[in-house]
Design an enzyme around this catalytic site. Structure first.
Site, mmCIF file in Angstrom:
data_model
loop_
_atom_site.group_PDB
_atom_site.id
_atom_site.type_symbol
_atom_site.label_atom_id
_atom_site.label_comp_id
_atom_site.label_asym_id
_atom_site.label_seq_id
_atom_site.Cartn_x
_atom_site.Cartn_y
_atom_site.Cartn_z
ATOM 1 N N ASP A 343 47.071 43.724 35.915
ATOM 2 C CA ASP A 343 47.286 42.722 34.882
ATOM 3 C C ASP A 343 46.169 41.688 34.927
ATOM 4 O O ASP A 343 45.789 41.202 36.004
ATOM 5 C CB ASP A 343 48.646 42.050 35.124
ATOM 6 C CG ASP A 343 48.959 40.975 34.111
ATOM 7 O OD1 ASP A 343 49.113 41.322 32.924
ATOM 8 O OD2 ASP A 343 49.053 39.793 34.504
ATOM 9 N N GLU A 379 43.579 45.933 32.899
ATOM 10 C CA GLU A 379 43.733 45.204 31.649
ATOM 11 C C GLU A 379 42.497 44.305 31.594
ATOM 12 O O GLU A 379 42.439 43.289 32.291
ATOM 13 C CB GLU A 379 45.010 44.369 31.643
ATOM 14 C CG GLU A 379 45.206 43.641 30.330
ATOM 15 C CD GLU A 379 46.401 42.701 30.339
ATOM 16 O OE1 GLU A 379 47.056 42.572 29.290
ATOM 17 O OE2 GLU A 379 46.678 42.083 31.385
#
Length: 704
Positions: A343, A379
């Site tokens: 993330d 990401e």
């Protein structure tokens, strides 16, 4: 009194060896560290750790068994202006805890300061804190082996442990919403039937429920609020006695591996649940604030925030980097997971302030013999300046391709001047990845993910509808590149309903037949809706759970069809980029590996590519001489394919390529139809009608 032996400084955390437990915790700023044991009668026993080597405080306690609840109190300087926040009145979770019992109850004592005066708060937080738990590390893995599915054969299914299983009628009530629920045969069979080879679980590291959300009657559903990077989240376990969530998680992994499905974890190493200078003192902040967090250089009272959550883990210090790498290795070696999706990965790559592809974090990952061998998915952005880094991560890494998502959405909603970029995205985004020595599989292709509209909502809403989140509909992304097909929200208009169904088939077929690695959001294959809410982070309810009672059976069968086409034909999962040579063919020369056509059957010219009004395109994929997918390095022969895309609002007549490309064509997929199509043979140069906003796939059988 509990016996205390010196123990060892390695490994960090609580390690049970069959006779007792070794405890070790790092703190450079500590003057004294107390281990706190919590007994069944509610009493707390404090033990001063007698040894310190290299700023690691440690002891071995004979007889301490799995299930023992514990925490730490760190004595040291409290001077927020210097970035120092030690306070022995605050019970602290072990950063290396393998299991955590309970949740924060948000009593004021868990904060390091008084709400009214801002002065130091010396109330004891222990009664209001979760506790670290000593675990039993032994587990019968049997003959478990990682499936080790190569990227080009991978189909990823992004899922939420609770949302996937909470309403499944075949999963027993006591297992719904749990790791054991995912391991239930009904769920595993669904994944297998869908052609899924890897399940990507949204955060399962122990996370904290936000007080502000709970006061609104909401919850931190997504879980991007980690406090324990080694502990499986306890609320996702059907049994948490004595740290049994660890055993349950391992059982889930073993079952999925038996089914040939890899387990990828969505991990949040960019920040923690302790927030900014106004946040609670739960673990890292009270242990060694400066070692674990990025602080503002000019005023260490405050935290650098590249994540939008209050703090950023300091991936420049040896201690924070060791924490991340130790955690990654633990989940691979002990929990047997097969990869990670990072993330806001750009945060981990920030050295001074800029994102640096040569950062220490990347160096450590690349040289690590364990972590470098699993799937690594970034990401590739954060909220800081220069944080959008799609295409800029180094070798070994794959990336969520946000440009693929945006372009495919724009093309199918009929935006101008998208044909050229659409062609690049569906063929692997060579403009993003080829320059760094990577291959088409570096692109994790997706149309929808947990953050944003579901696929059903993508074709049903022009605007977000997040009123239920309690923020006046001000949260969530406003530019969704969505199109409601003429009506906002639910409708009984048959034409709109049919168009929305066709658009979903367009998205799924495009996704599955693009080069790269497809990722499907859980429930998209079933028609899941969040009623226009594109930011379900706080909605732990039927709004975000899959509704297994109302499944779109036709869409599910169509999804199975396109995943089956992908699995059966290596043409759609090439290991190398197309080269398109020869660009200008002489008579008798072989046709290239890819060729682009107008609807009239002519090869695309520069003028055609530049036409802003163009809404359709055809592509020929040469199935001969594809580098083998069987890892033997041989060439294989597959069918040729011709794909035609029509994003125009009216039908278009397509002329098929001339006979040097194929002697005959057979229709294998038409998104204007619900599922299997009647096989019909077409000749070179013959015309085929594409319905408005639809795509068609034709194959030319390979010659024996």
């Amino acid at each position: 009194m509990t016996q205390v032996w010196p123990g060892t400084a390695y490994p960090l955390g609580a390690t049970f060896d069959g006779t007792g437990t070794n405890f070790a915790i790092f703190s450079e700023v500590a003057e004294r560290v107390e281990l706190c044991l919590f007994h069944d009668d509610g009493t707390e026993e404090r033990i001063r750790l007698p040894e310190m080597d290299g700023y690691v405080w440690h002891a071995f306690l004979p007889g301490i068994q799995p299930g023992q609840r514990y925490g730490y109190r760190v004595h040291g300087p409290y001077d927020p202006a210097q970035g120092l926040r030690c306070n022995p009145n605050k019970l602290l979770l072990d950063p290396y805890a393998k299991a955590i019992d309970g949740q924060v109850d948000w009593d004021p004592s868990v904060f390091g300061y008084d709400f009214d005066s801002g002065e130091r708060n010396d109330e004891d937080s222990a009664p209001h804190m979760p506790k670290s738990v000593v675990i039993n590390p032994y587990f019968d893995w049997g003959v478990d082996r990682p499936p080790k599915i190569p990227y080009h054969k991978t189909v990823i299914y992004e899922a939420h442990v609770k949302g996937l299983t909470m309403t499944h009628p075949d999963v027993p009530d006591e297992l719904r919403g749990t790791y054991a629920g995912i391991a239930h045969p009904a769920v595993v069979n669904h994944l297998q039937d869908l052609g899924v080879t890897a399940i990507e679980l949204m955060p399962v590291h122990q996370f904290v429920q936000d007080d502000t959300l709970q006061q609104k009657g909401l919850r931190n559903y997504w879980g991007y609020n980690t406090i324990g990077f080694f502990a499986p989240h306890n609320e996702y376990a059907s049994n948490t006695d004595n740290g049994m969530q660890v055993q349950e998680f391992k059982g889930m992994v073993r079952t999925l591996h038996e089914a040939g499905i890899e387990v990828i974890l969505d991990v949040v190493y960019n920040h923690t649940a302790e927030g900014n200078h106004l946040g609670p003192t739960l673990s890292f902040k009270g242990i060694d604030n400066r070692a674990y967090y990025r602080l503002v250089d000019d005023d260490p009272t405050y935290y650098m925030d590249y994540t939008g959550t209050g703090n950023s883990l300091n991936a420049r210090t040896p201690q924070a980097l060791q924490l991340i790498m130790d955690s990654l290795r633990y989940w691979v070696t002990e929990m047997h997971v097969d990869g990670f999706r990072f993330d806001l990965a750009s945060t981990l790559a920030r050295e001074l302030h800029a994102v640096d592809r040569l950062s220490a974090f990347f160096d450590l990952v690349h040289q690590d013999p364990v972590v470098s061998q699993v799937k690594l998915i970034a990401e590739p952005w954060d909220v800081g300046e220069g944080g959008y880094q799609v295409g800029n991560f180094p070798a070994l890494w794959t990336e969520w391709n946000g440009k693929y998502r945006d372009t495919v959405r724009d093309f199918w909603r009929g935006e101008d001047a998208t044909v050229g970029e659409f062609a690049s995205r569906i063929t692997g985004s060579s403009d993003l990845y080829q320059h760094s020595g990577r291959r088409p599989v570096a692109s994790i292709n997706f149309v929808t993910a947990h953050d944003g509209f579901t696929m059903t909502d993508l074709v049903s809403y022009n605007e977000k509808h997040n009123e239920a989140n309690g923020e006046g509909n001000n949260d969530g992304e406003s530019h969704n590149r969505s199109w409601n097909c003429g009506v906002e929200g639910p409708t009984t208009d048959k034409k709109v309903v049919a168009l929305r169904a066709r658009q979903r088939r367009n998205f799924l077929a495009t996704l599955m037949l693009s080069q790269g690695v497809p990722m499907v959001l859980h429930g998209d294959e079933l028609g899941r809706t969040q009623k226009g809410n594109n930011n379900g982070y706080c909605q732990d309810s039927a709004l975000t759970w899959i509704d297994w009672e109302h499944v779109d059976a036709g869409l599910l069968e169509f999804t199975r069809l396109v995943t089956r086409i992908r699995a059966e034909h290596p043409t759609f999962r090439r290991r190398r980029f197309f080269h398109g040579r020869p660009v200008r063919r002489e008579a008798g020369q072989p046709v290239p590996d890819i060729a682009w056509f107008t609807h009239a059957g002519d090869l695309m010219t520069e003028e055609d590519w530049d036409a802003a009004y163009a809404k359709s395109i055809g592509v020929y994929l040469n199935g001969h001489g594809i580098r083998s997918t069987d890892e033997r390095g041989e060439d294989v022969v597959d069918d040729h394919f011709y794909l035609a895309f029509n994003a125009w609002h009216e039908p278009i007549e397509y002329t098929l390529p001339p006979e040097e490309y194929a002697q005959s064509w057979t229709v294998v997929l038409d998104t204007a139809e619900m599922g299997d199509v009647e096989p019909r043979e077409l000749k070179p140069g013959e015309s085929v009608m594409l319905q408005d906003r639809s795509m068609i796939v034709l194959s030319a059988k390979r010659r024996s």
